[in-house]
Scaffold this motif. Structure first.
Motif: not given
Length: 296
Positions: A257-282
């Motif tokens: 938001s420092r660069y593109w401004g404010l976010l409308p409520d309609d675009l919000i998908v949900g709350k990030a709860s936890f990491i269920w899996k994690s892997e090294e990108p390569y």
């Protein structure tokens, strides 16, 4: 014999129809759950380090803030949709980590919703807040005693000069030479609530033009320090949505938001709860120390 064969064929046909019927229910139910209840998103960038790192798979709770109800087919086709939100069991709070559609998937000149493009950021400011950035630190409602975002990264930014930052990083929304806001000295920016009425002087016209256009559904003109709706000047405006200010934890490397401004409520998908899996990108090796880690 022919009668027995017909009975066998009939039984096989019935079994096949039952399998197809129940499989369709399961698939349709899973799609509904993914659209309205939960989502899983793989993190490709480092903009939320150290809380979330590339290769993390984040489970998103769509019921927390209320599931969105809309015409999915129209949304996929890129048409403007009327979004309603079911009641959630909590509200978006300062410092929540939130998944949302990228508000500017193609251009920063207007807000759009692309169903296939997402950001994950930390909510710094909620509706009704007044936000400033003072020497790199977020300050909400003039309370310098509370901290928001990644304090260690903000502290590092406070020690960094404009000349030490990469090109294009220092200057910020609304990209106006008179205001001259930047990522170390920003605001004050009031974050509108639904029903708020603001006077549209030059500064407010710059700050809120894009979100007013998003609410109206068509572009406006800014001229002679006035916002114009066709040939009619807008002296003031009443907002019909809530807005939020989103920031990445890696403050020197985040499109937020420092660069593109404010976010409308309609675009919000949900709350990030936890990491269920994690892997090294390569190497694709599982990082077991991050599996089922709560996001805070």
């Amino acid at each position: 014999m022919k009668s027995e064969q017909r009975n066998v064929i009939k039984r096989i046909g019935n079994i096949g129809l039952n399998i197809f019927y129940y499989s369709s229910i399961l698939v349709f139910g899973f799609i509904l759950l993914r659209v309205f209840v939960f989502g899983s998103y793989r993190i490709p960038t480092d903009s939320m380090e150290p809380a979330i790192i590339p290769g993390d798979y984040v489970l998103v709770n769509k019921l927390a803030y209320g599931a969105r109800l809309f015409d999915l087919f129209d949304a996929v086709e890129g048409k403007k949709v009327n979004i309603r939100r079911a009641p959630g069991y909590t509200r978006i709070k300062n410092n929540d980590v939130v998944v949302f559609h990228i508000p500017h998937p193609d251009t920063w000149d207007r807000i759009e919703m692309d169903m296939s493009k997402y950001f994950i950021k930390r909510c710094i400011g909620v509706p009704g807040d007044t936000l400033r950035i003072i020497n790199g630190f977020y300050v909400i409602n003039a309370d310098t005693g509370k901290r928001y975002g990644n304090i260690a990264a903000e502290r590092q930014l406070s020690r960094t000069t404009k000349e030490q930052l990469p090109d294009g990083v220092f200057h910020a929304f609304p990209w106006d030479s008179t205001l001259d806001w930047n990522i170390k000295d920003f605001g004050p920016l009031y974050i509108p609530r639904k029903g708020d009425k603001i006077v549209l002087d030059r500064t407010n016209s710059l700050l809120y033009k894009k979100i007013i256009e998003w609410e109206k559904g068509y572009p406006l003109t800014l001229g002679k320090d006035t916002l114009w709706d066709n040939a009619t000047p807008l002296p003031s405006y009443i907002f019909s949505h809530n807005y939020f200010f989103m920031g990445g934890d890696k403050v020197e490397n985040s499109q937020d938001s420092r660069y593109w401004g404010l976010l409308p409520d309609d675009l919000i998908v949900g709350k990030a709860s936890f990491i269920w899996k994690s892997e090294e990108p390569y190497s694709r090796k599982i990082r077991w120390n991050r599996v089922f880690k709560k996001i805070e």
